[in-house]
Write a protein that holds these residues in place. Structure first.
Motif, mmCIF file in Angstrom:
data_model
loop_
_atom_site.group_PDB
_atom_site.id
_atom_site.type_symbol
_atom_site.label_atom_id
_atom_site.label_comp_id
_atom_site.label_asym_id
_atom_site.label_seq_id
_atom_site.Cartn_x
_atom_site.Cartn_y
_atom_site.Cartn_z
ATOM 1 N N ASP A 63 -26.798 -62.356 -35.111
ATOM 2 C CA ASP A 63 -27.959 -63.185 -34.795
ATOM 3 C C ASP A 63 -27.521 -64.200 -33.756
ATOM 4 O O ASP A 63 -26.763 -65.124 -34.049
ATOM 5 C CB ASP A 63 -28.470 -63.865 -36.071
ATOM 6 N N CYS A 66 -28.853 -68.626 -33.164
ATOM 7 C CA CYS A 66 -29.590 -68.468 -34.417
ATOM 8 C C CYS A 66 -30.388 -69.682 -34.848
ATOM 9 O O CYS A 66 -31.250 -69.583 -35.719
ATOM 10 C CB CYS A 66 -28.612 -68.098 -35.534
ATOM 11 N N GLY A 69 -31.257 -70.536 -38.640
ATOM 12 C CA GLY A 69 -31.173 -69.288 -39.400
ATOM 13 C C GLY A 69 -32.490 -68.659 -39.769
ATOM 14 O O GLY A 69 -32.558 -67.886 -40.735
ATOM 15 N N SER A 72 -32.008 -64.887 -39.442
ATOM 16 C CA SER A 72 -30.994 -64.444 -40.412
ATOM 17 C C SER A 72 -31.571 -64.386 -41.817
ATOM 18 O O SER A 72 -31.288 -63.450 -42.585
ATOM 19 C CB SER A 72 -29.793 -65.397 -40.389
ATOM 20 N N VAL A 84 -24.290 -60.302 -41.845
ATOM 21 C CA VAL A 84 -24.910 -61.057 -40.764
ATOM 22 C C VAL A 84 -23.947 -62.119 -40.246
ATOM 23 O O VAL A 84 -23.388 -62.890 -41.029
ATOM 24 C CB VAL A 84 -26.223 -61.733 -41.226
ATOM 25 N N ALA A 86 -24.108 -65.283 -37.667
ATOM 26 C CA ALA A 86 -25.096 -66.128 -36.999
ATOM 27 C C ALA A 86 -24.378 -67.110 -36.080
ATOM 28 O O ALA A 86 -23.547 -67.902 -36.540
ATOM 29 C CB ALA A 86 -25.935 -66.869 -38.034
ATOM 30 N N ASP A 88 -24.468 -70.068 -32.954
ATOM 31 C CA ASP A 88 -25.215 -71.063 -32.194
ATOM 32 C C ASP A 88 -24.246 -72.131 -31.709
ATOM 33 O O ASP A 88 -23.149 -72.291 -32.279
ATOM 34 C CB ASP A 88 -26.315 -71.705 -33.051
ATOM 35 N N GLY A 97 -28.839 -74.738 -41.164
ATOM 36 C CA GLY A 97 -28.823 -73.359 -41.634
ATOM 37 C C GLY A 97 -27.904 -73.172 -42.835
ATOM 38 O O GLY A 97 -28.285 -72.544 -43.834
ATOM 39 N N PRO A 108 -25.155 -65.655 -44.239
ATOM 40 C CA PRO A 108 -24.539 -65.296 -42.964
ATOM 41 C C PRO A 108 -23.160 -65.933 -42.829
ATOM 42 O O PRO A 108 -22.837 -66.908 -43.504
ATOM 43 C CB PRO A 108 -25.505 -65.894 -41.921
ATOM 44 N N TRP A 110 -21.438 -68.205 -40.354
ATOM 45 C CA TRP A 110 -21.905 -69.100 -39.304
ATOM 46 C C TRP A 110 -20.782 -69.349 -38.297
ATOM 47 O O TRP A 110 -19.656 -69.649 -38.684
ATOM 48 C CB TRP A 110 -22.379 -70.421 -39.889
ATOM 49 N N SER A 134 -32.032 -61.766 -31.325
ATOM 50 C CA SER A 134 -32.157 -63.153 -30.873
ATOM 51 C C SER A 134 -33.635 -63.478 -30.710
ATOM 52 O O SER A 134 -34.431 -62.611 -30.328
ATOM 53 C CB SER A 134 -31.426 -63.363 -29.538
#
Length: 275
Positions: A63, A66, A69, A72, A84, A86, A88, A97, A108, A110, A134
């Motif tokens: 993702d 993200c 989230g 996600s 997953v 994620a 960012d 998130g 996820p 992260w 995305s």
């Protein structure tokens, strides 16, 4: 349980409650700008289910950009066994998130990374991916950054993997009768949603800045994006050309509403490598 541990637990619970509230208002705020946001999410998940090389049982999904989230969460709701990751850059949105997902059985992974940095893929914990997704993010990149990113994403996918980008896709002609009316319809939708109780972008961020539990993350956010400016968003035509130049054999606009769209791109191949 010690008094200190109890206080820490109470603080954690307080931050989680704050995050849940802010993420819920984030969802309403985003829907004010993207009237059929949930429809686009549903279509993305349908495409992952039908086109992912691993099928719906346990896809590995990246993702990208993200935020807190939103996508996600929907991926894990549809595919509870999905892996997953994620990604960012924004420390504040990543924190929201993490806190909002804290009670989920499956979460996820992260990752904080800057997609403009050519070395960002080195921060990923695993690769390759069955699908990369995305939403409402890549329009912040320049044309050159977007072209570089699409080449990187192609390399991160397994053979027959897919890329889905739901994003702001402005008209190729920025001014004209059609573009003007499209913009007016979008504004009227947004105004109606805000009148019905949704926050606009500025109001949501004002609420975040007024939240003492997130003061450290707000300061980190401000330092991260200080001096950042946004140019014109890449056009639909540029996205399609950059995807094809990046190696994707099939590129289609599969959903479109005013200036919002969903692009689906496939990396063709005979078999997926072993993980």
């Amino acid at each position: 349980m010690t008094t200190q541990t109890s206080a820490e637990t109470a603080a954690d619970q307080g931050r989680r409650a704050v995050a849940r509230s802010l993420v819920a208002s984030w969802e309403r705020q985003q829907e004010a700008y993207i009237a059929h946001r949930e429809t686009r999410f549903d279509l993305m998940l349908d495409l992952v289910e039908r086109l992912s090389p691993s099928g719906p049982d346990r896809p590995r999904i990246l993702d990208l950009a993200c935020g807190p989230g939103s996508l996600s969460a929907r991926v894990l709701d549809r595919f509870p066994q999905a892996d997953v990751v994620a990604v960012d850059l924004d420390p504040l949105l990543l924190t929201l998130g993490r806190l909002d997902h804290a009670d989920r059985e499956r979460q996820p992974t992260w990752v904080r990374a800057d997609l403009r940095d050519p070395g960002w893929t080195g921060l990923l914990p695993v690769a390759p991916y069955d699908a990369i997704v995305s939403t409402t993010a890549l329009h912040w990149l320049t044309d050159e950054q977007l072209a570089t990113l699409y080449r990187q994403l192609y390399a991160l996918l397994v053979p027959d993997g897919l890329l889905l980008n739901g994003d702001y896709l402005p008209a190729g002609r920025p001014w004209g009768a059609i573009t003007t009316v499209v913009r007016e319809i979008g504004e009227s939708r947004k105004d109606a949603a805000i009148s019905a109780g949704a926050d606009d972008w500025e109001t949501w961020w004002s609420a975040v800045r007024a939240t003492p539990e997130l003061a450290e993350e707000v300061a980190d956010h401000d330092a991260t994006f200080e001096g950042t400016t946004r140019g014109d968003a890449p056009s639909l035509e540029l996205h399609v050309r950059a995807l094809r130049d990046g190696g994707f054999a099939e590129v289609e606009l599969v959903w479109h509403d005013l200036t919002e769209g969903l692009l689906c791109a496939l990396k063709t191949g005979s078999s997926s490598p072993e993980r």
